[in-house]
Write an enzyme that holds these catalytic residues in place. Structure first.
Site, PDB file in Angstrom:
ATOM      1  N   ARG A   7       0.844  -1.205   0.000  1.00 55.41           N
ATOM      2  CA  ARG A   7       0.000   0.000   0.000  1.00 55.41           C
ATOM      3  C   ARG A   7       0.873   1.247   0.000  1.00 55.41           C
ATOM      4  NH1 ARG A   7      -1.486   1.722   4.709  1.00 55.41           N
ATOM      5  NH2 ARG A   7      -2.148  -0.287   5.507  1.00 55.41           N
ATOM      6  N   TYR A  28     -16.607  17.308 -15.486  1.00 59.69           N
ATOM      7  CA  TYR A  28     -17.043  15.912 -15.625  1.00 59.69           C
ATOM      8  C   TYR A  28     -18.094  15.633 -14.537  1.00 59.69           C
ATOM      9  CZ  TYR A  28     -16.794  10.878 -14.882  1.00 59.69           C
ATOM     10  OH  TYR A  28     -17.114   9.559 -14.679  1.00 59.69           O
ATOM     11  N   ASP A  58      -7.267  19.329 -14.192  1.00 62.61           N
ATOM     12  CA  ASP A  58      -7.555  17.986 -14.688  1.00 62.61           C
ATOM     13  C   ASP A  58      -7.123  17.947 -16.152  1.00 62.61           C
ATOM     14  OD1 ASP A  58      -8.706  15.668 -15.744  1.00 62.61           O
ATOM     15  OD2 ASP A  58     -10.369  15.712 -14.339  1.00 62.61           O
ATOM     16  N   LYS A  75      -7.779   7.021 -19.373  1.00 63.27           N
ATOM     17  CA  LYS A  75      -8.052   7.565 -20.695  1.00 63.27           C
ATOM     18  C   LYS A  75      -6.787   7.527 -21.577  1.00 63.27           C
ATOM     19  CE  LYS A  75     -12.108   8.132 -18.919  1.00 63.27           C
ATOM     20  NZ  LYS A  75     -12.115   8.659 -17.614  1.00 63.27           N
TER      21      LYS A  75
HETATM   22  N1  PLP Z   1     -11.730  13.567 -15.002  1.00 65.49           N
HETATM   23  C1  PLP Z   1     -12.258  13.554 -16.238  1.00 65.49           C
HETATM   24  C2  PLP Z   1     -12.107  14.756 -17.106  1.00 65.49           C
HETATM   25  C3  PLP Z   1     -12.964  12.435 -16.692  1.00 65.49           C
HETATM   26  O1  PLP Z   1     -13.490  12.445 -17.924  1.00 65.49           O
HETATM   27  C4  PLP Z   1     -13.094  11.310 -15.828  1.00 65.49           C
HETATM   28  C5  PLP Z   1     -13.825  10.115 -16.269  1.00 65.49           C
HETATM   29  O2  PLP Z   1     -14.430  10.078 -17.320  1.00 65.49           O
HETATM   30  C6  PLP Z   1     -12.539  11.377 -14.552  1.00 65.49           C
HETATM   31  C7  PLP Z   1     -11.845  12.506 -14.175  1.00 65.49           C
HETATM   32  C8  PLP Z   1     -12.668  10.214 -13.603  1.00 65.49           C
HETATM   33  O3  PLP Z   1     -11.780   9.199 -13.931  1.00 65.49           O
HETATM   34  P1  PLP Z   1     -11.985   7.652 -13.566  1.00 65.49           P
HETATM   35  O4  PLP Z   1     -13.157   7.164 -14.365  1.00 65.49           O
HETATM   36  O5  PLP Z   1     -10.695   7.024 -13.924  1.00 65.49           O
HETATM   37  O6  PLP Z   1     -12.265   7.587 -12.098  1.00 65.49           O
END
Ligand code: PLP
Length: 392
Positions: free
Chosen positions: A54, A106, A178, A203
């Site tokens: 961990r 998001y 982000d 992604k």
């Molecule tokens: N940030 C953005 C811009 C996203 O599009 C997403 C998911 O689609 C996330 C964060 C969250 O990521 P995760 O699905 O890996 O938890």
């Protein structure tokens, strides 16, 4: 960092080579996978580099090293998802701390922030960060953290990171960006003054739609250390195999994005001229409101876009039933092209009111453009759109 990373190599080289041929046991060229939860101590009261999974793992550390180098940060933490990466930052806030987030972020980010605010971990305010008056007024409330998402999901709105950073720093706020939609191949927020970069590595960084993962990269070494400590305290670390797969995906990040964004430009141009399409949101189009900022702040326009159809929900249904080459699925950034309907999928939990404030209507569709042949993508879309043109 390996010796290769120390002699200022170009990002493409770093992505392809960090951790290559670094195995001292057998000379493996690909980094070995360390599937262990615990590590043998050297002797009484003397741990080796790692003691417990961990707290640390070589595969996680190698991926963190690669992302740190690509984002130009001081250190990174690899988490089990993008949401866990965001929550790692939020978890370190105090109950009275205010988070200033985009009104069109998001849907999962909005849900997380609202939930943490409801629980009393922090307070949150959602604003249109592209509106200078709105963001300046909101900064008067002295937020502890400004979260930026540019391009935004799903409307691809662009905000000027450096301009927001300047204003946010005047009121003592930390800035997190982000960077999921572009990856460090196309945008480096830390170089624009941000304190943290957050990723859903699910992604583009992994790029093959077979891992859920996240990362936070910090500009400051002390902060990176704190985040690493906090990730161990709350146990949000990413799995070793996921880190191994993500590093393997990262090797091809640059050529993948190059092809994907060339495909995206062709698709956006095609959609913009189609009579069944009322709007195309792609920063690469000169008609896009954020085109000039994107051209300055990014190294490419990326491979995400959204568009709106004439004919409302019925048209959406018909298009989805007939489109080819695009799979109806959430997520993005993989080698395969996907189509999503934000109102009923990725942004359903936001609720109709928040969607309407953000400008996400029921006719909006989001595309993640993959590595297929450009002509096949366009024929696939034509197959869906022709059914609308015929009906109108
Ligand atoms: N940030 C953005 C811009 C996203 O599009 C997403 C998911 O689609 C996330 C964060 C969250 O990521 P995760 O699905 O890996 O938890």
């Amino acid at each position: 960092m390996t010796d290769r990373a120390k002699i200022s190599l170009r990002p493409e080289t770093l992505a392809a080579s960090i951790g290559v041929a670094a195995d001292t046991a057998f000379g493996a060229v690909a980094p070995p996978l360390y599937l262990t939860s615990t590590y043998e101590f050297a002797r009484y009261d003397q741990a080796r580099q790692y003691d417990y999974g961990r707290a640390g793992n070589p595969n996680r550390d190698l991926l963190a090293e690669a992302l740190t180098a690509l984002e130009g940060g001081a250190g990174a933490v690899i988490t089990s998802s993008g949401m866990a990466a965001l929550d790692l930052l939020i978890g370190r806030l105090r109950p009275n701390d205010l988070v200033l987030a985009p009104h069109d972020c998001y849907g999962g980010t909005m849900r997380l922030l609202k939930a943490r605010a409801w629980q009393g971990h922090c307070s949150v305010r959602f604003v249109d960060q592209s509106n200078e008056t709105e963001i300046s007024e909101a900064l008067d409330d002295a937020p502890a953290l400004v979260l930026i998402e540019t391009p935004s999901n799903p409307l691809m709105r662009i905000v000027d990171i450096a301009a927001i950073v300047t204003k946010a720093k005047e009121v003592g706020a930390a800035i997190a960006v982000d960077n999921t939609f572009l990856s460090p191949a196309l945008q480096q927020p830390l170089a624009l003054g941000a304190d943290y970069v957050v990723h859903s590595t699910t992604k583009y960084l992994n790029g093959h739609s077979d891992v859920i993962g996240g990362a936070v990269v910090a500009a400051d070494p002390g902060e990176a250390q704190e985040l690493r400590h906090w990730a161990n305290v709350v146990g949000t670390a990413g799995a070793p195999f996921d880190s191994w797969l993500t590093l393997r995906g990262l090797r091809t990040l640059f050529p993948r994005l190059q092809t994907q964004q060339a495909n995206a430009m062709a698709v956006a141009t095609y959609l913009a001229e189609h009579p069944a399409v009322t709007a195309v949101h792609y920063p690469g189009l000169s008609s896009h409101l954020g085109h000039a900022i994107a051209a300055r702040q990014q190294r490419g326009f990326g491979a995400m876009m959204s568009f709106e159809l004439t004919g409302g929900v019925e048209a959406v249904r018909r298009f989805i039933a007939n489109v080819q080459c695009f799979t109806l699925a959430e997520s993005l950034g993989g080698v395969e092209s996907l189509v999503a309907h934000p109102a009923t999928m990725t942004h359903a939990d936001m609720g109709a009111d928040a969607r309407s404030i953000a400008g996400i209507n029921d006719s909006l569709l989001r595309l993640s453009i993959g590595l297929e042949a450009e002509a096949d993508l366009i024929s696939g879309l034509e197959h869906g759109l022709a059914t609308l043109s015929n009906a109108t």
